[in-house]
Design a protein around this motif. Structure first.
Motif: not given
Length: 418
Positions: A9-14, A56-64, A100-112
């Motif tokens: 899973y990934c959680s996106i922060r912006q 509450g987050g996204f599954v990476h496979e859905d994003l792909l 089993q290992v469950k990996a969770n990610y946080i993607y912190q977006l940064l402005p250009p």
């Protein structure tokens, strides 16, 4: 570890909004450097961040699926965003009940960067100039350039200077700032050798050798030359040496001579540009795999000329599976790490055919998919181990219950005088 775990899973922060200028900076300045996949990923994460609190987050496979990317394309795009400072990635592992290992990610977006900061950054502006050339670079610079408005005549600048208001604390009696070189070092790799049939024809014509003799074997000749990367002069000489007076060409002798041509020492080669992966350990491996032909790689591993059966094995990967030299090097490196540098043909075949079924495209793709398979295999092994432990615990508990039951029956029999 460059993998994208299944069901992660990934959680996106912006925490910012892109202005019109930001959009232009992304399209005109960042896009030529990071390319379309990374740009698409950035904008997708930017917009989907608003849905994050609801889902509450996204599954990476859905994003792909949304992006139409495979795992390798996604990882390359994300790596570019990380390297250029548009995203920060945080990873956390948790174990479920089956270990089993469950990996969770946080993607912190940064402005250009703003146009001013972009063109004042030696790294960013140099990368842009490399991609678009001087003419377009200066066009873009002037596009974002803001002319200072002229003041009416008679006005004098009376602004208080910084030093009259603030006093920086200087440690050790000096203020030292690290500076960058005016020219950014290119990250270059040796591209896959492409054998030039037209050039070979020209050289053979000069040597008064009929190319028709070679036609039935030209694909094998090209594959062998692409694999060992000899000079065109050596190729022509060996072709002539392996053609008899009746015009019969001996392909197997030609291959042997090409194999024996190589002297296994440090080879300095002219490099050409390829995918820019930075300077990390992963990038260094890709650089090594792109810079060496498989026979050179084997020579470095064993510090000796590779045996014929080894060379035939890499030729088989080349001809039967269509692998490029970097992919063959990845296969060899992976197998050597698993077998303590033993050249195990059966194991190499197994790994090679597994990669072939996964449609790998290059060394980076091959490494990513092998790492992913190792991770999945460790998960299965851990799950089986957990099951065995659970079964053993249940068996032990059952035995204890049986013992308790027998003890109770013995006590009851004694009480009844039986």
């Amino acid at each position: 570890m460059k993998i994208l775990e299944k069901n992660s899973y990934c959680s996106i922060r912006q925490r910012f909004a892109l202005s019109q200028t930001d959009h232009e900076v992304m399209s005109f300045l960042y896009l030529p450097v990071i390319k379309s996949d990374a740009s698409s990923l950035y904008y997708a994460l930017y917009h989907y961040a608003s849905l994050n609190p609801l889902l509450g987050g996204f599954v990476h496979e859905d994003l792909l699926d949304i992006l139409g990317m495979n795992e390798t394309d996604f990882m390359l795009a994300r790596t570019k965003l990380e390297g250029i400072g548009l995203i920060e990635v945080y990873r956390k592992e948790e174990r479920d009940s089956s270990s089993q290992v469950k990996a969770n990610y946080i993607y912190q977006l940064l402005p250009p960067a703003s146009p001013k900061k972009f063109f004042n950054d030696i790294l960013l502006r140099t990368l842009l100039n490399e991609q678009v050339g001087n003419k377009r670079y200066y066009f873009l610079f002037n596009y974002f350039k803001v002319d200072d408005p002229k003041l009416e005549e008679g006005y004098i600048n009376t602004t208080t200077p910084f030093k009259d208001v603030f006093t920086p604390v200087v440690k050790d009696g000096s203020l030292s700032l690290e500076s960058f070189d005016t020219k950014l070092e290119d990250k270059t790799y040796k591209s896959q050798c492409q054998f030039d049939r037209k050039e070979l024809k020209q050289h053979l014509k000069v040597a008064q050798y009929s190319f028709d003799i070679l036609k039935p074997y030209i694909k094998e000749v090209e594959a062998t030359c692409a694999l060992y990367d000899p000079s065109i002069e050596d190729v022509v000489s060996i072709i002539i040496d392996n053609t008899d007076s009746d015009g019969i060409f001996y392909i197997e002798r030609f291959k042997d001579d090409i194999r024996n041509l190589r002297q296994f020492a440090t080879v300095n080669r002219k490099n050409t540009k390829t995918e820019n992966l930075g300077h990390g350990e992963y990038a260094k491996l890709v650089e090594k795999f792109n810079a060496l032909t498989p026979d050179e790689y084997l020579g470095l591993i064993y510090n000796a000329k590779p045996a014929t059966f080894m060379l035939k094995e890499i030729e088989k990967m080349k001809s039967d599976l269509g692998f490029t030299n970097p992919i063959i090097n990845v296969v060899l490196d992976y197998c050597f790490r698993k077998t303590n540098n033993e050249f195990n043909v059966n194991y190499i075949d197994k790994v090679a055919y597994t990669l072939s079924s996964l449609d790998v495209e290059d060394a980076y793709d091959a490494m990513t998919k092998l790492n992913s398979r190792d991770f999945e295999a460790s998960q299965v092994s851990r799950k089986r181990s957990s099951r065995r432990t659970k079964v053993a615990e249940e068996k032990e508990e059952t035995e204890e219950k049986k013992t308790d039951t027998l003890s109770e029956l013995d006590a009851l029999s004694e009480a009844l005088g039986l």
